[in-house]
Design an enzyme around this catalytic site. Structure first.
Site: not given
Ligand code: GP9
Ligand code: MN
Length: 421
Positions: A38, A82, A197
């Protein structure tokens, strides 16, 4: 309609990059373990904060003799973040110009990696400590032919272990072990981390490195949650070594998209010690890509590519030719790989030129360059690719496509509820 599909197939034929016989099938029959890093950007590899490595584990993984590390690899995500990254790597189709393809077109017909591999005896699974409906994942994964989706319903979402978007990475990997052990080999799996994140919250006890000192809070904490992610991945890799999975699995680690947006260019100028404007910001869209194939020689690979190229690259390593599939990327290891990297908004990077909103720069020096014939052609190629990919997704065109030997996915077969809950 089907004539649109004909256009797409003609284009695909002209773009196909055939596999290099030296690398084709090098990972045949092996498990696949994707680690979705991430928000990890490539500038973090070997970055030192106050003389200390921020991601010592990833840095060592990059140098593993069996790891291929791609240092000119870019994310190509748009608003779907994501989910766009996932969409590209499962299908080699671009996310959409607006919104998320998972959300608006999750129920389409696809010929995705889990389905292709499933028909060759692989069991597939996604592991992710958030609710399955986030990004409409549960619906999209059915269309991709994912056998299992271990979402929050399969984890102990103990309050102390949850932060921001879900289960923290360390308990996440810890709790994933028994579920992974229940799978039959060979498997195709993806572990989606969440702790690193935006806005990068982390407790003092869990932070093992101090924040950066730019004065921009989220940028400064970015280094701390990156360290946490690095440690969590290290723990999981140690476990894979203990179980022997490390030696019979292809391990692919990739950054999904930027973590630090262009709103933070000032802070990034301090981080990098050079002025960050639109040219440097485009270069910062590099994300790490590491592919470790046991028994195969690794090393740093400088070819330019993006997330759209990952699926054909992996398929060819697994010994599956992608010729009959509709894919908008090309195998990074093929001598015919095309090094034009389209961004979702039509901007692009090649080894020579970076195109940003009608302005052009020398990719190596950052110097402005005049538009020329080569640039015009590149721009047209980028536009055509994005447009045709959008046609496929928006028109659900794979309904009409029948790749040789591929059986259409039956979405009704899949159910991701935990029967114990
Ligand atoms: C949530 C995670 C975040 O389940 O995968 O998604 P993003 O905000 O990075 O698109
Ligand atoms: Mn992401």
């Amino acid at each position: 309609d089907t004539s649109d599909l004909t256009d797409v197939l003609n284009y695909e034929n002209s773009m196909y990059a055939k596999p290099d016989p030296k690398t084709f099938g090098k990972a045949k029959g092996m498990n696949v373990i994707y680690i979705h890093l991430e928000s990890m950007q490539n500038f973090m590899i070997d970055y030192k904060l106050n003389g200390e490595e921020v991601t010592p584990y990833l840095n060592s993984f990059v140098k593993d003799k069996n790891t291929m590390y791609f240092d000119n690899f870019f994310h190509q995500t748009g608003q779907g973040k994501t989910s766009d990254a996932e969409f590209m790597l499962e299908n080699s189709l671009f996310g959409l110009p607006q919104g998320s393809a998972f959300t608006t077109n999750g129920g389409n017909t696809y010929q995705a990696a889990p389905a292709i591999l499933g028909q060759k005896g692989y069991e597939s699974a996604v592991f992710h400590g958030n609710n399955k409906t986030f990004w409409n994942r549960d619906e999209a994964y059915k269309s991709f032919g994912y056998d299992n989706f271990f979402d929050a319903g399969w984890y102990d979402m103990n309050e102390k272990d949850v932060q921001n978007y879900g289960l923290k990475d360390k308990p996440f990997f810890e709790q994933s072990k028994p579920m992974l052990e229940n799978m039959k080999q060979p498997f195709y799996s993806k572990f989606i981390t969440v702790s690193h994140h935006f806005p990068y919250p982390i407790s003092e006890e869990e932070a093992t490195i101090g924040p950066h000192t730019t004065g921009d809070g989220s940028v400064d904490r970015y280094f701390q949650t990156a360290r946490y992610q690095d440690e969590s991945v290290e723990g999981f890799m140690n476990y894979l070594k203990e179980t022997g999975l490390y030696d019979n699995s292809v391990i692919v680690m990739y950054g999904d998209h930027y973590g630090i947006s262009e709103n933070h260019n000032d802070a990034m100028s301090k981080v990098l010690g050079k002025e960050v404007g639109s040219f440097e910001n485009a270069q910062l869209q590099r994300v790490p890509l590491m592919i470790r194939v046991p028994g195969m020689e690794g090393g740093v690979k400088h070819q330019y590519g993006g997330q759209i190229d990952l699926m054909p690259t992996l398929m060819h390593l697994l010994g599956i030719d992608t010729k009959d599939y509709v894919q908008f990327g090309t195998d990074l290891l093929s001598p015919q790989h095309q090094q034009v990297v389209p961004f979702r908004n039509g901007n692009f990077v090649t080894p020579e030129v970076t195109g940003i909103n009608g302005k052009y720069f020398n990719t190596v020096t950052g110097e402005p360059v005049q538009k020329n014939e080569m640039i015009t052609q590149t721009e047209e190629q980028v536009e055509t690719k994005l447009k045709l990919s959008d046609k496929v997704v928006q028109g659900d065109l794979l309904r009409f496509h029948k790749p040789k030997g591929f059986k259409k996915v039956d979405r009704s077969k899949y159910n991701y509820n935990n029967p114990e809950k």
